[in-house]
Design a protein around this motif. Sequence first.
Motif, PDB file in Angstrom:
ATOM      1  N   GLU A 108       4.436  17.428   4.401  1.00  0.00           N
ATOM      2  CA  GLU A 108       5.256  18.573   4.744  1.00  0.00           C
ATOM      3  C   GLU A 108       6.061  18.988   3.509  1.00  0.00           C
ATOM      4  N   PRO A 109       5.788  20.178   2.954  1.00  0.00           N
ATOM      5  CA  PRO A 109       6.431  20.592   1.698  1.00  0.00           C
ATOM      6  C   PRO A 109       7.950  20.534   1.737  1.00  0.00           C
ATOM      7  N   ALA A 110       8.564  20.974   2.838  1.00  0.00           N
ATOM      8  CA  ALA A 110      10.027  20.975   2.919  1.00  0.00           C
ATOM      9  C   ALA A 110      10.578  19.556   2.838  1.00  0.00           C
ATOM     10  N   GLN A 111       9.966  18.630   3.588  1.00  0.00           N
ATOM     11  CA  GLN A 111      10.411  17.235   3.556  1.00  0.00           C
ATOM     12  C   GLN A 111      10.199  16.619   2.176  1.00  0.00           C
ATOM     13  N   LEU A 112       9.085  16.972   1.546  1.00  0.00           N
ATOM     14  CA  LEU A 112       8.784  16.460   0.212  1.00  0.00           C
ATOM     15  C   LEU A 112       9.871  16.860  -0.774  1.00  0.00           C
ATOM     16  N   GLU A 113      10.277  18.129  -0.719  1.00  0.00           N
ATOM     17  CA  GLU A 113      11.278  18.606  -1.661  1.00  0.00           C
ATOM     18  C   GLU A 113      12.667  18.040  -1.363  1.00  0.00           C
TER      19      GLU A 113
ATOM     20  N   VAL B 205       8.526   2.428  -7.159  1.00  0.00           N
ATOM     21  CA  VAL B 205       8.674   2.380  -5.706  1.00  0.00           C
ATOM     22  C   VAL B 205       7.907   3.566  -5.122  1.00  0.00           C
ATOM     23  N   ILE B 206       7.321   3.371  -3.936  1.00  0.00           N
ATOM     24  CA  ILE B 206       6.624   4.455  -3.245  1.00  0.00           C
ATOM     25  C   ILE B 206       7.304   4.698  -1.898  1.00  0.00           C
ATOM     26  N   VAL B 207       7.664   5.947  -1.630  1.00  0.00           N
ATOM     27  CA  VAL B 207       8.190   6.361  -0.331  1.00  0.00           C
ATOM     28  C   VAL B 207       7.117   7.246   0.294  1.00  0.00           C
ATOM     29  N   MET B 208       6.553   6.816   1.427  1.00  0.00           N
ATOM     30  CA  MET B 208       5.334   7.456   1.923  1.00  0.00           C
ATOM     31  C   MET B 208       5.339   7.655   3.436  1.00  0.00           C
ATOM     32  N   ASP B 209       4.955   8.852   3.838  1.00  0.00           N
ATOM     33  CA  ASP B 209       4.837   9.173   5.253  1.00  0.00           C
ATOM     34  C   ASP B 209       3.620   8.449   5.841  1.00  0.00           C
ATOM     35  N   TRP B 210       3.722   8.078   7.105  1.00  0.00           N
ATOM     36  CA  TRP B 210       2.606   7.415   7.790  1.00  0.00           C
ATOM     37  C   TRP B 210       1.496   8.407   8.103  1.00  0.00           C
ATOM     38  N   MET B 211       1.844   9.482   8.837  1.00  0.00           N
ATOM     39  CA  MET B 211       0.840  10.421   9.332  1.00  0.00           C
ATOM     40  C   MET B 211       0.587  11.530   8.313  1.00  0.00           C
ATOM     41  N   MET B 212      -0.597  11.487   7.688  1.00  0.00           N
ATOM     42  CA  MET B 212      -0.981  12.509   6.720  1.00  0.00           C
ATOM     43  C   MET B 212      -2.468  12.804   6.855  1.00  0.00           C
ATOM     44  N   PRO B 213      -2.887  14.014   6.468  1.00  0.00           N
ATOM     45  CA  PRO B 213      -4.317  14.342   6.531  1.00  0.00           C
ATOM     46  C   PRO B 213      -5.106  13.587   5.472  1.00  0.00           C
ATOM     47  N   HIS B 214      -6.402  13.482   5.705  1.00  0.00           N
ATOM     48  CA  HIS B 214      -7.356  12.881   4.764  1.00  0.00           C
ATOM     49  C   HIS B 214      -7.234  11.360   4.680  1.00  0.00           C
ATOM     50  N   LEU B 215      -6.030  10.892   4.360  1.00  0.00           N
ATOM     51  CA  LEU B 215      -5.827   9.449   4.196  1.00  0.00           C
ATOM     52  C   LEU B 215      -4.399   9.126   4.615  1.00  0.00           C
ATOM     53  N   SER B 216      -4.247   8.302   5.636  1.00  0.00           N
ATOM     54  CA  SER B 216      -2.910   8.017   6.163  1.00  0.00           C
ATOM     55  C   SER B 216      -2.118   7.124   5.206  1.00  0.00           C
ATOM     56  N   GLY B 217      -0.813   7.131   5.390  1.00  0.00           N
ATOM     57  CA  GLY B 217       0.046   6.277   4.580  1.00  0.00           C
ATOM     58  C   GLY B 217      -0.262   4.805   4.765  1.00  0.00           C
ATOM     59  N   ILE B 218      -0.594   4.441   5.985  1.00  0.00           N
ATOM     60  CA  ILE B 218      -0.924   3.040   6.264  1.00  0.00           C
ATOM     61  C   ILE B 218      -2.192   2.620   5.515  1.00  0.00           C
ATOM     62  N   GLU B 219      -3.187   3.505   5.455  1.00  0.00           N
ATOM     63  CA  GLU B 219      -4.426   3.183   4.738  1.00  0.00           C
ATOM     64  C   GLU B 219      -4.179   3.104   3.236  1.00  0.00           C
ATOM     65  N   VAL B 220      -3.351   4.018   2.717  1.00  0.00           N
ATOM     66  CA  VAL B 220      -3.006   3.944   1.293  1.00  0.00           C
ATOM     67  C   VAL B 220      -2.314   2.619   1.001  1.00  0.00           C
ATOM     68  N   CYS B 221      -1.378   2.241   1.871  1.00  0.00           N
ATOM     69  CA  CYS B 221      -0.662   0.973   1.698  1.00  0.00           C
ATOM     70  C   CYS B 221      -1.627  -0.205   1.713  1.00  0.00           C
ATOM     71  N   ARG B 222      -2.572  -0.175   2.653  1.00  0.00           N
ATOM     72  CA  ARG B 222      -3.549  -1.270   2.750  1.00  0.00           C
ATOM     73  C   ARG B 222      -4.343  -1.407   1.455  1.00  0.00           C
ATOM     74  N   ARG B 223      -4.771  -0.275   0.907  1.00  0.00           N
ATOM     75  CA  ARG B 223      -5.550  -0.291  -0.338  1.00  0.00           C
ATOM     76  C   ARG B 223      -4.721  -0.806  -1.507  1.00  0.00           C
ATOM     77  N   LEU B 224      -3.479  -0.358  -1.586  1.00  0.00           N
ATOM     78  CA  LEU B 224      -2.615  -0.796  -2.680  1.00  0.00           C
ATOM     79  C   LEU B 224      -2.359  -2.295  -2.629  1.00  0.00           C
ATOM     80  N   LYS B 225      -2.109  -2.808  -1.431  1.00  0.00           N
ATOM     81  CA  LYS B 225      -1.771  -4.223  -1.290  1.00  0.00           C
ATOM     82  C   LYS B 225      -2.987  -5.136  -1.439  1.00  0.00           C
TER      83      LYS B 225
END
Length: 229
Positions: A14-19, A52-72
């Motif tokens: 969400e652009p507004a939340q991002l900014e 540090v990464i601050v990341m939303d859970w629900m996102m299109p294409h690739l969720s925050g949880i999946e990104v976290c799983r890959r990083l860890k």
Amino acid sequence: MFKEQPRVLVVEDEPAQLEVLAYNLESEGFLVSRARDGEEAILVIGEDVPDVIVMDWMMPHLSGIEVCRRLKSNPETRSIPVIILSARSEDVDKVRGLEIGADDYVVKPYSVVELMARVRTQLRRSRPSSLGGEIKFEDLILNLETYKVTRGEIDLKLGPTEFQLLKTFMEKPGRVWSREELLDRIWGRDLYVETRTVDVHIGRLRKVLSRHGGTDTIRTVRGVGYSLG
């Protein structure tokens, strides 16, 4: 404030939340990278590893949880602290996020002051050398690592909002801050808070600063706002 500027990656679709997040983090002295979905986050991390990464859970294409799983699961990125932001408030969701490897889990809507504190906590664990030590003004000392404030040799007990207000003042003594600027800096642009709230917390801060006989170092500029000194 920092010995060297830590970098925070904000991942939010969400652009507004991002900014809003980027604005508040930059106001705290962080360098900020942005990504609007999980796939872009992976690319950004590959180019410039954040602290540090601050990341939303629900996102299109690739969720925050999946990104976290890959990083860890990657030895090269597993040590990067990840703070998950989510509207999911059930314990089972929090447990899932933490089990995937998230270092912290913050439920929306959240307090900007609290989120900034959590970012600092993760940074303190991963890169303690990046945090500056103290800010001083006259007989006031504010410690950014321990979140302690002393005046003379007396410890002052401040709430998190009063701490952030004092830090803002001490970083730029003499600068006049309007109520609106303090609202944006301390509470964040995305939350509706009455300007009267600023006056209430300034009153609490003044009370603590002068509790042991110290002079009132906060100056009221009529029709404008407040300053230190």
